[in-house]
Design an enzyme around this catalytic site. Structure first.
Site, mmCIF file in Angstrom:
data_model
loop_
_atom_site.group_PDB
_atom_site.id
_atom_site.type_symbol
_atom_site.label_atom_id
_atom_site.label_comp_id
_atom_site.label_asym_id
_atom_site.label_seq_id
_atom_site.Cartn_x
_atom_site.Cartn_y
_atom_site.Cartn_z
ATOM 1 N N GLU A 166 7.820 -1.657 -9.640
ATOM 2 C CA GLU A 166 8.524 -0.873 -8.622
ATOM 3 C C GLU A 166 9.413 0.215 -9.211
ATOM 4 O O GLU A 166 9.441 1.345 -8.697
ATOM 5 C CB GLU A 166 9.362 -1.804 -7.729
ATOM 6 N N ASP B 141 0.853 -1.185 0.000
ATOM 7 C CA ASP B 141 0.000 0.000 0.000
ATOM 8 C C ASP B 141 0.891 1.238 0.000
ATOM 9 O O ASP B 141 1.538 1.562 1.003
ATOM 10 C CB ASP B 141 -0.904 -0.012 1.236
#
Length: 265
Positions: free
Chosen positions: A139, A67
């Site tokens: 990422e 999150d």
């Protein structure tokens, strides 16, 4: 926002189902969710009456990863570095705990399985997915690094495919994920996925519990998923990137649905 039951756990005889239950966030890994999952994993490790664990997600998605609202919380650079390093270490330990369970673990994937969600996919013994499943390690697009999922991706897909997934940061559809070895089977829809899960459970339950657990132990004895020093190095790397200006910009641009500054230069 206080969330009750971030992981829904049900038991049917020797089978436990764990449903990641934050559908409003595509089941992103909040602190509450991972703590609930860690408690379950600790219980299962000592419960020989359970033979199968099925991990899935609520609301048509599997898990969107960490999150980012928690990663992007305002705090001093020193506090952020320490917190993110500790959190990333726990993330790696969680994937190892899933893989080391004596039970056979099935990941049943619909929708998004992104970033840390890939850790659940690859640390499970068997992964089945519906045709609408999507897989991504984005990422680097957020200014972060796929520190703890990388060894698991390499073990499942091989180094070449894992490198492509993590460096390109694109979304991989279910059929391609099956071709690369990331998942084992693609089913046409949710109903077919559930039928395949049930059939897989029935197959597993034909195996002797002790023999299944010993087979998993032998698979683990073939070699560790990463060198002994990797988990710590990965946690340090993730923490550095999470505390960097790139991560601040990457997370802000993701939240604001705009391109990050490095794409505009």
């Amino acid at each position: 926002m206080t969330e009750e039951n971030p992981v829904l756990v049900t038991r049917d005889g020797p089978v436990v189902r764990a449903v990641l239950n934050r559908p409003h966030r595509r089941n992103a890994m909040s602190q509450a969710l991972v703590e609930a999952l860690d408690r379950l994993l600790a219980e299962l490790k000592a419960d020989t009456s359970i033979r199968v664990l099925v991990i899935s997600g609520a609301g048509g998605h599997f898990c969107a990863g960490l999150d980012l609202t928690e990663v992007g919380a305002v705090e001093s650079p020193e506090d952020k570095l320490a917190r993110q390093q500790a959190r990333n270490q726990k993330t790696g330990a969680r994937f190892a705990a899933i893989a080391e369970l004596p039970q056979v673990v099935i990941a049943a994937v619909q929708g998004a399985a992104y970033a840390g969600g890939l850790g659940f996919v690859t640390s499970a013994d068997i992964c089945l997915a519906s045709a609408d499943a999507r897989f991504s390690a984005p990422e680097v697009r957020r200014g972060l690094v796929p520190a703890q999922i990388l060894p698991w991706l390499v073990r499942r897909m091989g180094r070449s495919e894992a490198a492509r997934l993590c460096l390109q940061g694109h979304v991989m559809e279910a059929e391609e994920a099956a071709r690369t070895g990331l998942i084992h089977q693609v089913l046409p829809d949710a109903a077919a996925l559930e039928a395949a899960v049930q059939a897989t459970i029935a197959d597993i339950l034909q195996g002797a519990p002790g023999a299944l657990a010993e087979t998993k132990a032998l698979l683990a004895a073939l070699g560790p998923v990463s060198p002994p020093a990797y988990a710590e190095a990965g946690a340090q790397s993730f923490a550095r990137r999470a505390a960097s200006p790139e991560a601040e910009e990457g997370i802000a641009s993701f939240k604001q649905r705009r391109k990050p500054s490095w794409m505009l230069s």
